[in-house]
Design a protein around this motif. Structure first.
Motif, mmCIF file in Angstrom:
data_model
loop_
_atom_site.group_PDB
_atom_site.id
_atom_site.type_symbol
_atom_site.label_atom_id
_atom_site.label_comp_id
_atom_site.label_asym_id
_atom_site.label_seq_id
_atom_site.Cartn_x
_atom_site.Cartn_y
_atom_site.Cartn_z
ATOM 1 N N GLN A 1 0.844 -1.186 0.000
ATOM 2 C CA GLN A 1 0.000 0.000 0.000
ATOM 3 C C GLN A 1 0.881 1.237 0.000
ATOM 4 N N CYS A 2 0.374 2.328 -0.595
ATOM 5 C CA CYS A 2 1.121 3.579 -0.578
ATOM 6 C C CYS A 2 1.159 4.120 0.847
ATOM 7 N N PRO A 3 2.334 4.575 1.292
ATOM 8 C CA PRO A 3 2.403 5.122 2.652
ATOM 9 C C PRO A 3 1.643 6.445 2.792
ATOM 10 N N ASN A 4 1.357 7.120 1.663
ATOM 11 C CA ASN A 4 0.711 8.439 1.732
ATOM 12 C C ASN A 4 -0.771 8.417 1.408
ATOM 13 N N CYS A 5 -1.245 7.317 0.799
ATOM 14 C CA CYS A 5 -2.616 7.316 0.283
ATOM 15 C C CYS A 5 -3.301 5.993 0.629
ATOM 16 N N THR A 6 -4.639 6.028 0.642
ATOM 17 C CA THR A 6 -5.389 4.783 0.779
ATOM 18 C C THR A 6 -5.471 4.157 -0.610
ATOM 19 N N GLN B 1 4.247 1.845 -8.102
ATOM 20 C CA GLN B 1 3.916 3.265 -8.179
ATOM 21 C C GLN B 1 2.531 3.533 -7.607
ATOM 22 N N CYS B 2 2.401 4.653 -6.884
ATOM 23 C CA CYS B 2 1.071 5.071 -6.444
ATOM 24 C C CYS B 2 0.514 6.016 -7.495
ATOM 25 N N HIS B 3 -0.683 5.724 -8.000
ATOM 26 C CA HIS B 3 -1.248 6.558 -9.058
ATOM 27 C C HIS B 3 -1.877 7.844 -8.524
ATOM 28 N N HIS B 4 -1.874 7.995 -7.214
ATOM 29 C CA HIS B 4 -2.461 9.218 -6.657
ATOM 30 C C HIS B 4 -1.420 10.260 -6.306
ATOM 31 N N CYS B 5 -0.308 9.828 -5.697
ATOM 32 C CA CYS B 5 0.678 10.814 -5.254
ATOM 33 C C CYS B 5 2.009 10.658 -5.971
ATOM 34 N N GLY B 6 2.169 9.585 -6.753
ATOM 35 C CA GLY B 6 3.420 9.411 -7.482
ATOM 36 C C GLY B 6 4.502 8.703 -6.687
HETATM 37 ZN ZN ZN Z 1 0.158 7.716 -2.774
#
Ligand code: ZN
Ligand code: ADP
Length: 722
Positions: free
Chosen positions: A439-444, A457-462
């Motif tokens: 899971q992204c550490p910055n986003c759900t 890659q997280c598609h929300h925060c990069g």
């Molecule tokens: Zn993220």
């Protein structure tokens, strides 16, 4: 005027009053430079009654304006649009005005700038960084800063290369005029139906009046050809046209097509422009010399001097909704701009939004229909593949029926397109041993594997990282498995099935600039690609006559998530991608893979009966009081502190006013409960159509205070419910 009210380009400030010094003349719309504390800031002179000042200041305490720029003032219609947009979307007027003055650099007087480009001479001493710079810059030209960004090196590396003679300076004029498109360069022979639509539009342009019109024609019916005739009329009247396109990737083929019709290219406006191109375009637009501008939604607020026509192509596209900063819908604001400018607004689409159809039903928008494809081209046949009956092999995603069709298409030397709206290789990676999910550490949100880049890659925060060899949880090695398909995984499957076929993956990762898009179009047209695997990027406006097979890999994907437009959007997306098939002389066939062939969306696509689908959707919206019959506004409360976000959201919820016809849901954690490291709470306001919900929200939130760390943003007419 000796006193002037000025809207400065600082969203935190309201309008301020200044003294107009002796010898200076300003009028509403004049672009000026004003002192602000120890600094100077650009602003626009505004009518006093239209914009109450923050603080009443006596004449004797006013500070002098510093300068008026020698460029045309911002016209009254654009000033009204700025006010309307700020008011409707609950945004600071200065934040909207900033979009109109987005190339403030254009205001500086210099008629030329110095740019840099490669000379072709190699530097005496090559370093890794220098080699990287030379390779990445290639044919491109720009400011030192811009070249450094392209090359991903420091400014110093570029300057060093200038000293060594590998890069040279060139002077670029900002005043080179744009060549005027010629309305009579290569007019088409229109069919009878096309001619009827075109005549209507030409008359609308002639009448110089506000006239919103839906140009509703199936994919390939010639909507573009038809609205080109309206542009030709505007050109004959020496009036400007704005064409809004949903994606930057679409501009390049559009520019070429425009040039073929009018002899010269239009002015392009998008985020990929160099600063000099921006400045030159902005000036020409504000002087009325740029006659046709094509751009993404940011082109909407430019200071056209003499606007005679607005076109929103692919008007149903959700990407016209801006989700950051001022959260506006470019389609709706385009209609308002047409109203203030007094000119026709054409919304072109093969799958118009229910909101737009409703305006037609109410008689507010006119409607022109093109029910058939141009020439001998027929609409493609659409077949559903029931994945419960005709499943792919284990670990595969393409059903045997679709694979067979692809085989036959290859044998006929025609092109296929597989559509899956998921970038990367797999949407989820987990550990086979302990079940750990990345899971992204910055986003759900899950980290998406991009195998081509070898990153998660997280598609929300990069946020991204290389895929680890061992599970971070249980430390088991080589236990990570990819779950579910993305386009890269489908491309791998295609490579296994048809090793000799030439493949192309089309997503925002591969087509990130107009040049890349042009390269792709070139290869398709030259027949150098057999099978395209793409995301929603390929559903848009492309025209490839030899593309005869379309496979929708997962038609159920868009129906998940439960947002109120899910069914409509699914229908639009699949109808649009289906519309890429069989646009030339050869017939097209579309296979739609689904687990639910009896879902209304799929049935409508297969039967071709869009009308009853739309009727049912419209009815269920009416019953639910959903748009366009009722209104929503989202209130997102976010903070790095979960407690602050919760407390503020609670406070907002508790102080919700009791208003007849309005209901407030929440607060509750937003579906994306964490985004870019901020915790998010959401309230949803649901109101009847006639209620001035903005006014209610303004008073409601205006009376509250919250900690500085908390951000509260209001999304009027939201499209995203996450
Ligand atoms: Zn993220
Ligand atoms: P739409 O915008 O409705 O999808 P287009 O305008 O792209 O349709 O037209 C589809 C194709 O048919 C294009 O290649 C276009 O050049 C061609 N076409 C449409 N109308 C005409 C016409 N009257 N004469 C020649 N070609 C046409």
């Amino acid at each position: 005027m000796t006193r002037a009210r000025v809207l400065l380009l600082n969203p935190a400030l309201g309008p301020l009053d200044y003294r107009v010094p002796h010898g200076m003349t300003v009028e509403p719309g004049s672009i000026v430079l004003a002192p602000l504390g120890p600094r100077q800031m650009i602003g626009v002179v505004w009518e006093e009654d239209a914009m109450p000042s923050d603080a009443e200041v006596g004449d004797n305490r006013l500070r002098n304006l510093l300068q008026v720029y020698e460029i045309p003032p911002i016209g009254a219609p654009l000033r009204r649009l700025v006010e309307w947009t700020a008011n409707y979307y609950l945004a600071p007027p200065a934040a909207v005005l900033r979009m109109a003055l987005s190339s403030a650099a254009a205001l500086e007087g210099a008629p030329t700038v110095v740019e840099y480009r490669l000379t072709g001479r190699a530097p005496d001493k090559m370093t890794v960084q220098r080699a990287q710079a030379l390779e990445r810059i290639g044919e491109r030209q720009g400011l030192i800063r811009e070249l450094a960004t392209i090359a991903d090196v420091s400014d110093g590396v570029i300057r060093g290369l200038v000293k060594l003679g590998a890069i040279e300076a060139v002077e670029v004029s900002l005043e080179t005029p744009f060549l005027a498109p010629d309305p009579d360069f290569a007019p088409p022979d229109l069919s009878e139906e096309q001619a009827a639509a075109s005549d209507w539009l030409v008359d609308a342009v002639k009448s110089r009046d506000f006239a919103p019109v839906l140009l509703d024609g199936v994919t390939g019916s010639g909507k573009t050809e038809v609205y080109f005739e309206a542009i030709a009329q505007a050109l004959r009247m020496d009036r400007q046209t704005l064409v809004l396109l949903p994606e930057i990737a679409l501009t390049e083929p559009f520019l070429r097509r425009f040039e073929a019709r009018f002899g010269h290219a239009p002015v392009a406006w998008h985020s990929d422009l160099r600063q000099s191109q921006r400045r030159r375009a902005w000036r020409a637009i504000s002087k009325g010399e740029a006659l046709v501008t094509v751009g993404a939604r940011s082109a909407l607020f430019l200071p056209y001097r003499n606007l005679g026509l607005i076109i929103v192509d692919e008007a149903h596209e959700a990407s016209f909704k801006q989700e950051e900063g001022v959260q506006y819908h470019a389609r709706d604001v385009a209609v308002m701009r047409g109203r203030f400018e007094g000119c026709p607004v054409i919304l072109a689409s093969a799958t118009p939004a229910i909101e737009t159809r409703q305006q037609v039903a109410l008689g507010r928008y006119a409607e022109l229909k093109l029910p058939e494809r141009h020439g001998t081209a027929e609409m493609p046949e659409i077949t559903a593949i029931d994945l419960t009956q005709d499943p792919p092999e284990r670990g595969r995603w393409l059903a045997p029926t679709l694979v067979r069709a692809m085989q036959e298409t290859l044998e006929r030397e025609e092109q296929s397109l597989l559509f899956l709206n998921r970038r990367g290789f797999a949407p989820l990676t987990l550990c086979r041993h302990c079940g750990h999910r990345f899971q992204c550490p910055n986003c759900t949100a899950w980290m998406v594997e991009h195998r081509l880049l070898q990153r998660l890659q997280c598609h929300h925060c990069g946020h991204n990282m290389p895929p680890p060899r061992a599970c971070p949880e249980c430390h088991e090695e080589d236990a990570l498995v990819a779950c579910g398909p993305g386009v890269e995984r489908i491309a791998d499957e295609v490579a296994l099935l048809f090793p000799e076929a030439r493949r192309a993956i089309v997503t925002s990762d591969t087509l990130w600039s107009p040049a890349k898009a042009a390269e792709f179009v070139g290869k398709m047209e030259a027949g150098e690609i057999d099978i395209v695997i793409g995301t929603q990027l390929v559903t848009k406006g492309y025209h490839f006559p030899n593309l005869t097979l379309v496979g929708v890999v997962d038609a159920d994907l868009g129906l998940q998530g439960g947002d109120l437009r899910a069914a409509e959007r699914s229908f639009q997306q699949i109808a649009q991608v289906a519309g890429r098939a069989g646009r030339g002389e050869k017939p097209g066939h579309v296979y739609v893979q689904t687990h639910e062939p009896s879902a209304p969306v799929i049935r409508a696509l297969v039967s071709g009966d869009a009308e009853s689908f739309y009727a049912a959707e419209t009815e269920s919206r009416r019953e639910a009081g959903a748009p366009p019959f009722g209104r929503f506004a989202g209130i997102i409360v976010s903070s790095e502190s979960m407690k602050d976000a919760q407390d503020t959201a609670q406070q907002i919820g508790k102080s919700a006013p009791l208003v007849e016809g309005m209901h407030v849901y929440g607060p509750a954690p937003a579906p994306l409960a964490m985004l870019r490291g901020r915790h998010r709470q959401r309230l949803l306001v649901h109101a009847r159509r006639a209620l001035d919900v903005q006014d209610v929200i303004r008073d409601w939130l205006g009376a509250l205070e919250w900690p500085r760390s908390v951000r509260v943003s209001v999304d009027v007419d939201p499209y995203s419910f996450v």
